[in-house]
Structure formats: C-alpha cells, structure tokens
Design a protein around this motif. Structure first.
Motif, PDB file in Angstrom:
ATOM      1  N   GLU A  50       0.853  -1.181   0.000  1.00 31.36           N
ATOM      2  CA  GLU A  50       0.000   0.000   0.000  1.00 31.36           C
ATOM      3  C   GLU A  50       0.892   1.235   0.000  1.00 31.36           C
ATOM      4  OE1 GLU A  50      -3.395  -0.094   2.458  1.00 31.36           O
ATOM      5  OE2 GLU A  50      -3.447  -2.278   2.635  1.00 31.36           O
ATOM      6  N   ARG A  51       0.313   2.402  -0.282  1.00 31.18           N
ATOM      7  CA  ARG A  51       1.105   3.625  -0.312  1.00 31.18           C
ATOM      8  C   ARG A  51       1.302   4.142   1.114  1.00 31.18           C
ATOM      9  NH1 ARG A  51      -1.775   7.696  -4.326  1.00 31.18           N
ATOM     10  NH2 ARG A  51      -3.415   7.259  -2.817  1.00 31.18           N
ATOM     11  N   TRP A  52       2.446   4.123   1.688  1.00 30.39           N
ATOM     12  CA  TRP A  52       3.690   3.509   1.264  1.00 30.39           C
ATOM     13  C   TRP A  52       4.147   2.692   2.454  1.00 30.39           C
ATOM     14  CZ3 TRP A  52       2.188   8.193  -0.743  1.00 30.39           C
ATOM     15  CH2 TRP A  52       2.234   8.314  -2.137  1.00 30.39           C
ATOM     16  N   TRP A  53       3.432   1.544   2.621  1.00 34.20           N
ATOM     17  CA  TRP A  53       3.718   0.636   3.722  1.00 34.20           C
ATOM     18  C   TRP A  53       3.285  -0.769   3.319  1.00 34.20           C
ATOM     19  CZ3 TRP A  53      -0.482  -1.677   6.436  1.00 34.20           C
ATOM     20  CH2 TRP A  53      -1.738  -1.169   6.114  1.00 34.20           C
ATOM     21  N   TRP A  54       3.485  -1.731   4.221  1.00 30.19           N
ATOM     22  CA  TRP A  54       3.248  -3.133   3.921  1.00 30.19           C
ATOM     23  C   TRP A  54       2.288  -3.752   4.938  1.00 30.19           C
ATOM     24  CZ3 TRP A  54       6.211  -4.398  -0.393  1.00 30.19           C
ATOM     25  CH2 TRP A  54       7.299  -3.551  -0.658  1.00 30.19           C
ATOM     26  N   ARG A  55       1.191  -4.304   4.467  1.00 30.50           N
ATOM     27  CA  ARG A  55       0.300  -5.069   5.330  1.00 30.50           C
ATOM     28  C   ARG A  55       0.745  -6.535   5.251  1.00 30.50           C
ATOM     29  NH1 ARG A  55      -4.773  -3.535   6.913  1.00 30.50           N
ATOM     30  NH2 ARG A  55      -4.909  -2.055   5.176  1.00 30.50           N
ATOM     31  N   VAL A  56       1.037  -7.139   6.393  1.00 27.69           N
ATOM     32  CA  VAL A  56       1.603  -8.490   6.434  1.00 27.69           C
ATOM     33  C   VAL A  56       0.662  -9.400   7.205  1.00 27.69           C
ATOM     34  CG1 VAL A  56       3.596  -9.882   7.097  1.00 27.69           C
ATOM     35  CG2 VAL A  56       3.916  -7.491   6.405  1.00 27.69           C
ATOM     36  N   ILE A  57       0.302 -10.542   6.607  1.00 22.49           N
ATOM     37  CA  ILE A  57      -0.634 -11.476   7.225  1.00 22.49           C
ATOM     38  C   ILE A  57      -0.043 -12.886   7.163  1.00 22.49           C
ATOM     39  CG2 ILE A  57      -2.970 -12.417   7.170  1.00 22.49           C
ATOM     40  CD1 ILE A  57      -3.806  -9.876   5.629  1.00 22.49           C
ATOM     41  N   TYR A  58       0.176 -13.476   8.332  1.00 23.69           N
ATOM     42  CA  TYR A  58       0.652 -14.858   8.423  1.00 23.69           C
ATOM     43  C   TYR A  58      -0.560 -15.785   8.507  1.00 23.69           C
ATOM     44  CZ  TYR A  58       5.329 -13.096   9.500  1.00 23.69           C
ATOM     45  OH  TYR A  58       6.553 -12.461   9.452  1.00 23.69           O
ATOM     46  N   GLU A  59      -0.601 -16.783   7.642  1.00 19.06           N
ATOM     47  CA  GLU A  59      -1.666 -17.768   7.699  1.00 19.06           C
ATOM     48  C   GLU A  59      -1.268 -18.879   8.671  1.00 19.06           C
ATOM     49  OE1 GLU A  59      -2.580 -19.178   3.802  1.00 19.06           O
ATOM     50  OE2 GLU A  59      -3.297 -17.234   3.075  1.00 19.06           O
ATOM     51  N   SER A  60      -2.179 -19.220   9.563  1.00 20.28           N
ATOM     52  CA  SER A  60      -1.920 -20.291  10.518  1.00 20.28           C
ATOM     53  C   SER A  60      -3.207 -21.066  10.759  1.00 20.28           C
ATOM     54  CB  SER A  60      -1.399 -19.720  11.841  1.00 20.28           C
ATOM     55  OG  SER A  60      -2.430 -19.083  12.562  1.00 20.28           O
ATOM     56  N   PRO A  61      -3.120 -22.313  11.257  1.00 23.00           N
ATOM     57  CA  PRO A  61      -4.333 -23.092  11.512  1.00 23.00           C
ATOM     58  C   PRO A  61      -5.277 -22.420  12.499  1.00 23.00           C
ATOM     59  CG  PRO A  61      -2.381 -24.492  11.538  1.00 23.00           C
ATOM     60  CD  PRO A  61      -1.890 -23.088  11.485  1.00 23.00           C
ATOM     61  N   GLU A  62      -4.738 -21.601  13.395  1.00 29.78           N
ATOM     62  CA  GLU A  62      -5.574 -20.921  14.386  1.00 29.78           C
ATOM     63  C   GLU A  62      -6.197 -19.648  13.848  1.00 29.78           C
ATOM     64  OE1 GLU A  62      -2.381 -21.858  14.973  1.00 29.78           O
ATOM     65  OE2 GLU A  62      -2.970 -23.738  15.980  1.00 29.78           O
ATOM     66  N   GLY A  63      -5.822 -19.232  12.660  1.00 30.46           N
ATOM     67  CA  GLY A  63      -6.343 -18.006  12.073  1.00 30.46           C
ATOM     68  C   GLY A  63      -5.223 -17.093  11.616  1.00 30.46           C
ATOM     69  N   ASP A  64      -5.597 -16.054  10.882  1.00 31.80           N
ATOM     70  CA  ASP A  64      -4.611 -15.117  10.363  1.00 31.80           C
ATOM     71  C   ASP A  64      -4.009 -14.278  11.480  1.00 31.80           C
ATOM     72  OD1 ASP A  64      -5.159 -16.053   7.861  1.00 31.80           O
ATOM     73  OD2 ASP A  64      -6.442 -14.373   7.282  1.00 31.80           O
ATOM     74  N   VAL A  65      -2.707 -14.009  11.330  1.00 26.39           N
ATOM     75  CA  VAL A  65      -1.987 -13.139  12.263  1.00 26.39           C
ATOM     76  C   VAL A  65      -1.560 -11.902  11.480  1.00 26.39           C
ATOM     77  CG1 VAL A  65      -0.032 -12.906  13.817  1.00 26.39           C
ATOM     78  CG2 VAL A  65      -1.171 -15.127  13.572  1.00 26.39           C
ATOM     79  N   VAL A  66      -2.078 -10.738  11.865  1.00 26.42           N
ATOM     80  CA  VAL A  66      -1.879  -9.514  11.100  1.00 26.42           C
ATOM     81  C   VAL A  66      -0.840  -8.632  11.767  1.00 26.42           C
ATOM     82  CG1 VAL A  66      -2.994  -7.476  10.117  1.00 26.42           C
ATOM     83  CG2 VAL A  66      -4.279  -9.615  10.363  1.00 26.42           C
ATOM     84  N   THR A  67       0.093  -8.148  10.979  1.00 29.17           N
ATOM     85  CA  THR A  67       1.088  -7.188  11.445  1.00 29.17           C
ATOM     86  C   THR A  67       1.404  -6.255  10.275  1.00 29.17           C
ATOM     87  OG1 THR A  67       3.272  -6.930  12.477  1.00 29.17           O
ATOM     88  CG2 THR A  67       3.004  -8.744  10.904  1.00 29.17           C
ATOM     89  N   ALA A  68       2.473  -5.484  10.381  1.00 27.33           N
ATOM     90  CA  ALA A  68       2.769  -4.526   9.304  1.00 27.33           C
ATOM     91  C   ALA A  68       4.236  -4.126   9.342  1.00 27.33           C
ATOM     92  CB  ALA A  68       1.887  -3.283   9.438  1.00 27.33           C
ATOM     93  N   ASN A  69       4.786  -3.901   8.142  1.00 26.36           N
ATOM     94  CA  ASN A  69       6.083  -3.236   7.965  1.00 26.36           C
ATOM     95  C   ASN A  69       7.266  -3.984   8.554  1.00 26.36           C
ATOM     96  OD1 ASN A  69       4.823  -1.080   6.634  1.00 26.36           O
ATOM     97  ND2 ASN A  69       4.379  -0.069   8.590  1.00 26.36           N
ATOM     98  N   GLU A  70       7.070  -5.226   8.895  1.00 23.72           N
ATOM     99  CA  GLU A  70       8.179  -6.055   9.374  1.00 23.72           C
ATOM    100  C   GLU A  70       7.838  -7.505   9.094  1.00 23.72           C
ATOM    101  OE1 GLU A  70      10.526  -5.405  13.252  1.00 23.72           O
ATOM    102  OE2 GLU A  70       9.230  -7.113  13.739  1.00 23.72           O
ATOM    103  N   ILE A  71       8.809  -8.250   8.581  1.00 20.55           N
ATOM    104  CA  ILE A  71       8.593  -9.658   8.270  1.00 20.55           C
ATOM    105  C   ILE A  71       9.615 -10.485   9.034  1.00 20.55           C
ATOM    106  CG2 ILE A  71       8.757 -11.408   6.444  1.00 20.55           C
ATOM    107  CD1 ILE A  71       7.661  -9.284   4.530  1.00 20.55           C
ATOM    108  N   ARG A  72       9.119 -11.469   9.763  1.00 15.29           N
ATOM    109  CA  ARG A  72       9.995 -12.382  10.485  1.00 15.29           C
ATOM    110  C   ARG A  72       9.816 -13.783   9.921  1.00 15.29           C
ATOM    111  NH1 ARG A  72      11.400 -10.340  16.461  1.00 15.29           N
ATOM    112  NH2 ARG A  72      10.967  -8.121  16.161  1.00 15.29           N
TER     113      ARG A  72
END
Length: 319
Positions: A115-137
């Motif tokens: 997105e302008r100008w950042w990153w929406r990050v969503i980890y898929e897991s069996p328990e449900g989506d985990v939402v964070t932003a601007n950092e990937i681990r």
C-alpha cells in the motif's frame, strides 16, 4: 582511466555492504541468483576477451586471400552459432532458476499487501490469520511462500539478501518463495517506483531460529495488554486514530492503516525508516509529512504537552 577506476572502486565496493546487499546471499534463492550472476559475469568477460583478441589479431594479420574460406567459417561459427547456443543455454538456466524461486510450496504462507507507502503483512496459521505490518519475520531453514498483491498501484517486493523480487499488482496475486539459511536482519524494499514516498517504502526482514519464531508468532497473534483506563488509549481514541488503526483488545478496529497491536515490538517506525524510539514516535505523530512526505496519515501538530506524552507512552507500551 586509472584515476577513474580508483575513484569508482570505493563506490562499487560500497554497494557490496549494508542491509540491502544482494550479494550477501542469506537465502537459498539468493544463492541461486548469485551463481547465475557470476556465471554471466565470467562468461561475458571470456566472450569479450575472445572477441577483442580476434579483432586485434585480424587487424594486425596480413591480408591473405587463401584464408577467405576459413575466415568465413570463423565468422559463422564464432559470430552466430556459438553465441546463439550459449545465450539459449543461459536463457534456459535462468528460466529454471526463476521457476525454482517462484513455484515451490512453503512451510508457512505469508500474504503481503503493498500500500502507499507501507506493507500489510498477514501470516496464515491453523488458528487463524496473524496480522502485522512493515516487518517480516521468518524461521531459518524454512521455505516461506509469499502471496503478493497491491492495494493501489504496482509495487515490487524485494529482500535482496534473501532472493529475487516480484511485482505486486492490484487485482492479481503473484507468488515468491524465500528460504533463509542463516539468522540475521536484512532490509527489504519496494523495487518498483510507486509515487512520492517510494524511496521510503522499506521493511525489516528478520530471520530467527524456528523456536523463537514460533514464540514470536504466538505473541503476535495475542491481543494487546492494555488497561482500559490508560490515559494514552483515551487520547488515541479521542483523536480518532481508531478509525484507521486496529489495536486488538481495544475499541480501535480501523481497517485502513497498519495494525498497531504490537507496534513497539517492531524494530523500526514508518515502514522501515526510523528507529522505534519515543522521540521518533512523537515526531511521527506531530510532523508526519516531514518524516515521510505524501503519506495518507494526517499530522497532529496541535497535539502536545501531557496528551502527546501520554499517547507516545501508550504506543511504546504496545509490545
């Protein structure tokens, strides 16, 4: 020429350092890309040497009409057949590498929306989506399958030290796999010009041991630990921040901006630009467009004194 070479050498070597160094090869895909690069460099150097050598030899040699047939064969084989075979072989090898770094299944799946100008990050897991932003681990020695898209304009997802880049296109999902092979922190960025703050659209890519990553992901999935009578939360809600941002466990459920549930656990602020410190946080709130021009978040220049201190303290507690 010697002076130009000596002056340019530090610039070339300087590009081989830093968090965005694509020759660091901290991922399996980056290693494949680097191998292709060096083969192309060496091959180009050999071909250039042979061509220049042949040209110098032909220039200095006496004209001999009896060698015209051999010269014609040399031009056909050396100038057409062999280069065509070499280029086709390199093309096939490059396509194989591209297939390897884009179509594998992953040990985990991460959806990233540019997105302008950042990153929406969503980890898929069996328990449900985990939402964070601007950092990937990522966990070391695990393959992550990235599903990439964009919200507004074309972006491009790239962690140079871990692998290749992939365009993020509105209305379309592209895929990329990254397999980090060593722990550490590398820089990611948008590699496609996307507007005013393009150069400031970055993120951290942090590779962890698998156990530490699992602990982090479980913590990231949990709601924020916030007292409902926290003065800073009151300022956050009074100023309307909850209309754009989500803090799970509170009344703030805005879907527009980055999720702030565990904001302070991230290493950087402003999509990978500034260190996560109280001073930078205060400046980000009051002088937003000075910190990062053209972004959609409005500044709050009139927010100062105790209310600003309370809001900053609250945001810095979200770990």
């Amino acid at each position: 020429m010697r002076r130009i070479f000596l002056l340019g050498l530090p610039l070339v070597l300087g590009a081989c350092e830093g968090r965005h160094n694509w020759l660091a090869s901290g991922g399996a895909e980056a290693i494949r890309v680097e191998q292709l690069f060096w083969v192309l460099v060496v091959g180009a150097a050999v071909i250039w040497t042979l061509v220049i050598g042949a040209a110098v030899y032909a220039h200095r040699r006496q004209v001999d009409p009896s060698l015209e047939k051999q010269a014609r064969q040399f031009i056909i084989w050396g100038g057409a057949v062999i280069p065509t075979v070499v280029v086709c072989a390199l093309l096939v090898w490059g396509l194989v590498i591209l297939r390897d770094i884009t179509t594998k299944e992953g040990d985990l799946t991460v959806r990233v929306d540019g997105e302008r100008w950042w990153w929406r990050v969503i980890y898929e897991s069996p328990e449900g989506d985990v939402v964070t932003a601007n950092e990937i681990r990522l966990p070391v020695d695990n393959t992550a399958l990235f599903k990439l898209t964009a919200d507004d304009v074309i972006h491009s997802f790239w962690v140079p030290a871990l692998g290749g880049k992939m365009d993020m296109i509105p209305g379309r999902e592209t895929e990329l796999t990254l397999t980090p092979v060593e722990t550490g922190s590398w820089g990611g960025l948008c590699a496609e010009f996307c507007g005013g703050a393009h150069a400031l659209m970055r993120f951290d890519a942090i590779v962890m041991e698998e156990a530490a990553f699992n602990d982090w992901l479980a913590h990231e999935a949990s709601p924020a630990e916030v007292a409902q009578d926290d003065a800073g939360l009151g300022v956050f809600l009074d100023e309307g921040c909850g209309a754009c941002h989500t803090i799970r466990g509170t009344e703030a459920v805005g879907p527009v901006g980055p999720d702030l549930t565990h904001l302070a656990s991230r290493e950087r602020l402003g999509a990978g630009i500034y260190d996560m410190t109280p001073d930078n946080m205060a400046a980000w709130i009051t002088d937003t467009h000075e910190m990062k021009p053209d972004i959609d978040m409005p500044p709050y220049p009139n927010l100062d004194g105790a209310r600003l201190d309370q809001l900053v303290a609250f945001l810095m507690s979200l770990d």
